[in-house]
Design a protein around this motif. Structure first.
Motif, PDB file in Angstrom:
ATOM      1  N   LEU A 113       0.841  -1.202   0.000  1.00  0.00           N
ATOM      2  CA  LEU A 113       0.000   0.000   0.000  1.00  0.00           C
ATOM      3  C   LEU A 113       0.872   1.248   0.000  1.00  0.00           C
ATOM      4  N   GLN A 114       1.892   1.250   0.820  1.00  0.00           N
ATOM      5  CA  GLN A 114       2.781   2.420   0.883  1.00  0.00           C
ATOM      6  C   GLN A 114       3.527   2.607  -0.438  1.00  0.00           C
ATOM      7  N   ALA A 115       3.892   1.490  -1.075  1.00  0.00           N
ATOM      8  CA  ALA A 115       4.570   1.595  -2.371  1.00  0.00           C
ATOM      9  C   ALA A 115       3.642   2.227  -3.402  1.00  0.00           C
ATOM     10  N   TYR A 116       2.367   1.834  -3.368  1.00  0.00           N
ATOM     11  CA  TYR A 116       1.392   2.402  -4.310  1.00  0.00           C
ATOM     12  C   TYR A 116       1.240   3.908  -4.061  1.00  0.00           C
ATOM     13  N   LEU A 117       1.090   4.262  -2.792  1.00  0.00           N
ATOM     14  CA  LEU A 117       0.888   5.673  -2.441  1.00  0.00           C
ATOM     15  C   LEU A 117       2.124   6.507  -2.769  1.00  0.00           C
ATOM     16  N   SER A 118       3.305   5.895  -2.682  1.00  0.00           N
ATOM     17  CA  SER A 118       4.538   6.605  -3.050  1.00  0.00           C
ATOM     18  C   SER A 118       4.650   6.749  -4.561  1.00  0.00           C
ATOM     19  N   LYS A 119       4.359   5.655  -5.273  1.00  0.00           N
ATOM     20  CA  LYS A 119       4.501   5.663  -6.736  1.00  0.00           C
ATOM     21  C   LYS A 119       3.637   6.745  -7.373  1.00  0.00           C
ATOM     22  N   PHE A 120       2.465   6.972  -6.784  1.00  0.00           N
ATOM     23  CA  PHE A 120       1.555   7.936  -7.403  1.00  0.00           C
ATOM     24  C   PHE A 120       1.493   9.267  -6.654  1.00  0.00           C
ATOM     25  N   GLY A 121       2.451   9.458  -5.721  1.00  0.00           N
ATOM     26  CA  GLY A 121       2.663  10.802  -5.184  1.00  0.00           C
ATOM     27  C   GLY A 121       1.912  11.166  -3.921  1.00  0.00           C
ATOM     28  N   TYR A 122       1.252  10.224  -3.296  1.00  0.00           N
ATOM     29  CA  TYR A 122       0.505  10.554  -2.074  1.00  0.00           C
ATOM     30  C   TYR A 122       1.401  10.521  -0.841  1.00  0.00           C
ATOM     31  N   LEU A 123       2.467   9.718  -0.887  1.00  0.00           N
ATOM     32  CA  LEU A 123       3.544   9.789   0.093  1.00  0.00           C
ATOM     33  C   LEU A 123       4.741  10.417  -0.621  1.00  0.00           C
ATOM     34  N   THR A 124       5.539  11.159   0.082  1.00  0.00           N
ATOM     35  CA  THR A 124       6.680  11.838  -0.527  1.00  0.00           C
ATOM     36  C   THR A 124       7.652  10.825  -1.130  1.00  0.00           C
ATOM     37  N   SER A 125       8.030  11.059  -2.366  1.00  0.00           N
ATOM     38  CA  SER A 125       8.953  10.161  -3.055  1.00  0.00           C
ATOM     39  C   SER A 125       9.911  10.992  -3.900  1.00  0.00           C
ATOM     40  N   PRO A 126      11.178  11.092  -3.476  1.00  0.00           N
ATOM     41  CA  PRO A 126      12.134  11.919  -4.236  1.00  0.00           C
ATOM     42  C   PRO A 126      12.282  11.464  -5.682  1.00  0.00           C
ATOM     43  N   ASP A 127      12.063  10.173  -5.953  1.00  0.00           N
ATOM     44  CA  ASP A 127      12.167   9.680  -7.329  1.00  0.00           C
ATOM     45  C   ASP A 127      11.231  10.437  -8.261  1.00  0.00           C
ATOM     46  N   LEU A 128      10.058  10.764  -7.744  1.00  0.00           N
ATOM     47  CA  LEU A 128       9.073  11.420  -8.598  1.00  0.00           C
ATOM     48  C   LEU A 128       9.515  12.830  -8.950  1.00  0.00           C
ATOM     49  N   ILE A 129      10.177  13.496  -7.988  1.00  0.00           N
ATOM     50  CA  ILE A 129      10.631  14.855  -8.259  1.00  0.00           C
ATOM     51  C   ILE A 129      11.671  14.804  -9.370  1.00  0.00           C
ATOM     52  N   GLU A 130      12.619  13.864  -9.234  1.00  0.00           N
ATOM     53  CA  GLU A 130      13.670  13.751 -10.246  1.00  0.00           C
ATOM     54  C   GLU A 130      13.123  13.311 -11.573  1.00  0.00           C
ATOM     55  N   GLY A 131      12.364  12.224 -11.535  1.00  0.00           N
ATOM     56  CA  GLY A 131      11.960  11.598 -12.780  1.00  0.00           C
ATOM     57  C   GLY A 131      10.915  12.389 -13.531  1.00  0.00           C
ATOM     58  N   PHE A 132       9.863  12.769 -12.830  1.00  0.00           N
ATOM     59  CA  PHE A 132       8.774  13.444 -13.528  1.00  0.00           C
ATOM     60  C   PHE A 132       8.881  14.960 -13.443  1.00  0.00           C
ATOM     61  N   GLY A 133       9.876  15.431 -12.706  1.00  0.00           N
ATOM     62  CA  GLY A 133      10.121  16.869 -12.690  1.00  0.00           C
ATOM     63  C   GLY A 133       9.024  17.665 -12.018  1.00  0.00           C
ATOM     64  N   ILE A 134       8.448  17.085 -10.989  1.00  0.00           N
ATOM     65  CA  ILE A 134       7.412  17.802 -10.260  1.00  0.00           C
ATOM     66  C   ILE A 134       8.088  18.463  -9.070  1.00  0.00           C
ATOM     67  N   ASP A 135       8.090  19.789  -9.083  1.00  0.00           N
ATOM     68  CA  ASP A 135       8.977  20.508  -8.176  1.00  0.00           C
ATOM     69  C   ASP A 135       8.552  20.412  -6.723  1.00  0.00           C
ATOM     70  N   THR A 136       7.302  20.634  -6.459  1.00  0.00           N
ATOM     71  CA  THR A 136       6.852  20.636  -5.084  1.00  0.00           C
ATOM     72  C   THR A 136       5.917  19.460  -4.874  1.00  0.00           C
ATOM     73  N   LEU A 137       6.285  18.584  -3.986  1.00  0.00           N
ATOM     74  CA  LEU A 137       5.432  17.438  -3.726  1.00  0.00           C
ATOM     75  C   LEU A 137       4.502  17.727  -2.565  1.00  0.00           C
ATOM     76  N   HIS A 138       5.047  17.765  -1.406  1.00  0.00           N
ATOM     77  CA  HIS A 138       4.220  17.991  -0.227  1.00  0.00           C
ATOM     78  C   HIS A 138       4.990  18.884   0.723  1.00  0.00           C
ATOM     79  N   GLU A 139       4.331  19.836   1.282  1.00  0.00           N
ATOM     80  CA  GLU A 139       4.937  20.619   2.343  1.00  0.00           C
ATOM     81  C   GLU A 139       3.978  20.599   3.514  1.00  0.00           C
ATOM     82  N   PRO A 140       4.348  20.022   4.623  1.00  0.00           N
ATOM     83  CA  PRO A 140       5.609  19.323   4.836  1.00  0.00           C
ATOM     84  C   PRO A 140       5.588  17.951   4.147  1.00  0.00           C
ATOM     85  N   GLU A 141       6.750  17.295   4.138  1.00  0.00           N
ATOM     86  CA  GLU A 141       6.841  15.954   3.569  1.00  0.00           C
ATOM     87  C   GLU A 141       5.891  15.003   4.285  1.00  0.00           C
ATOM     88  N   ILE A 142       5.403  14.006   3.537  1.00  0.00           N
ATOM     89  CA  ILE A 142       4.576  12.965   4.144  1.00  0.00           C
ATOM     90  C   ILE A 142       5.331  11.650   4.011  1.00  0.00           C
TER      91      ILE A 142
END
Ligand code: ZN
Ligand code: ZN
Length: 274
Positions: free
Chosen positions: A26-55
């Motif tokens: 479940l946590q992997a799913y939530l990370s893969k699609f951006g509901y939990l903070t995942s630095p991979d998504l920032i790098e890979g998909f170039g989404i600058d701001t994920l969550h403030e604060p981090e989740i």
């Protein structure tokens, strides 16, 4: 090779306080699609701001942040916001979808091509169709967006350095976002650059999971996926759109069969960018 679908939870009934492998899925799913903070998504998909604060969740423990992330997912998809992994949530998470995360503004990503004459090219084709069928599917998909914007699209050879590179690839294909075998994640694509910066090579590109069986026939034969629909959705990302929470929109993340048209939500979104 490990099961490519280890990120998809399959057992309903998990709730706050539970522990174990299914919680990790479940946590992997939530990370893969951006509901939990995942630095991979920032790098890979170039989404600058994920969550403030981090989740960030404690791996394998259904903690408070896992609950909060799950509630966000349920809210985005109009499910009952139980904060528990109930049957409806497991069912949706198991459905085929786009691999692009659900974060990032739908029509306000800050990403756009600085020019309206765009080029595309093929690094690989699909073994499921003739090359001409694949080309026709892509032309049809791009024409949906071209019809409601000033954008034009022209096919060029790879040697000409196309803006949008189209690939059909299976499993790990070098960008950090491995495909997962049939169903699950069908495809993903990458945002255009942030103007005025020049595009990096992967920006705008669209990748299709070659483990799917692609078709251009309508209705699609059992077990096949409509390439025109998925390509049209992916090119929405290539042009700067995120995922829409509108169930009938092309930019809704889950694939529910052929959808070869733009919803007013898609049209308003792309016209907000171009
Ligand atoms: Zn998508
Ligand atoms: Zn990829």
């Amino acid at each position: 090779m490990p099961n490519g679908k280890d990120y998809i939870p399959t057992v309903a009934g998990l709730a706050h306080g539970d522990q174990g492998d299914e919680v990790e899925k479940l946590q992997a799913y939530l990370s893969k699609f951006g509901y939990l903070t995942s630095p991979d998504l920032i790098e890979g998909f170039g989404i600058d701001t994920l969550h403030e604060p981090e989740i960030v969740a404690e791996p394998g423990t259904f903690d408070e942040n896992t609950t909060e992330a799950l509630k966000k997912y349920q809210s985005f998809y109009h499910l009952p916001v139980t904060g528990e992994l109930d049957e409806a949530t497991v069912a949706l998470m198991g459905a085929p979808r786009c691999g692009f995360p659900d974060i990032g503004e739908f029509n306000n990503s800050g990403r756009r091509w600085p020019n309206t004459n765009l080029t595309y090219g093929f690094q690989e084709f699909s073994a499921d169709l003739t090359n001409n069928q694949v080309i026709q599917a892509m032309e049809q998909a791009l024409s949906l967006w071209g019809a409601v914007t000033p954008l034009c699209f022209r096919r060029v050879a790879m040697s000409a350095g196309p803006d949008i590179i189209i690939r059909f690839v299976a499993g790990d294909h070098g960008d950090g976002f491995a495909f997962d075998g049939p169903s699950g994640t069908l495809a993903h694509a990458f945002y255009p650059p942030v103007p005025p910066s020049a595009p990096t090579p992967i920006q705008g590109d669209a990748h299709f999971d070659e483990a799917e069986t692609w078709t251009i026939a309508v209705p699609p034969p059992a077990g096949t996926t409509d390439l025109v629909t998925v390509a049209a959705h992916e090119f929405g990302h290539s042009l700067g759109l995120g995922h829409s929470a509108v169930t009938g929109a092309l930019m809704y993340a889950y694939y529910g069969g052929p959808h070869r048209f733009l919803h007013s939500d898609d049209i308003n979104g792309i016209r907000n960018i171009y």
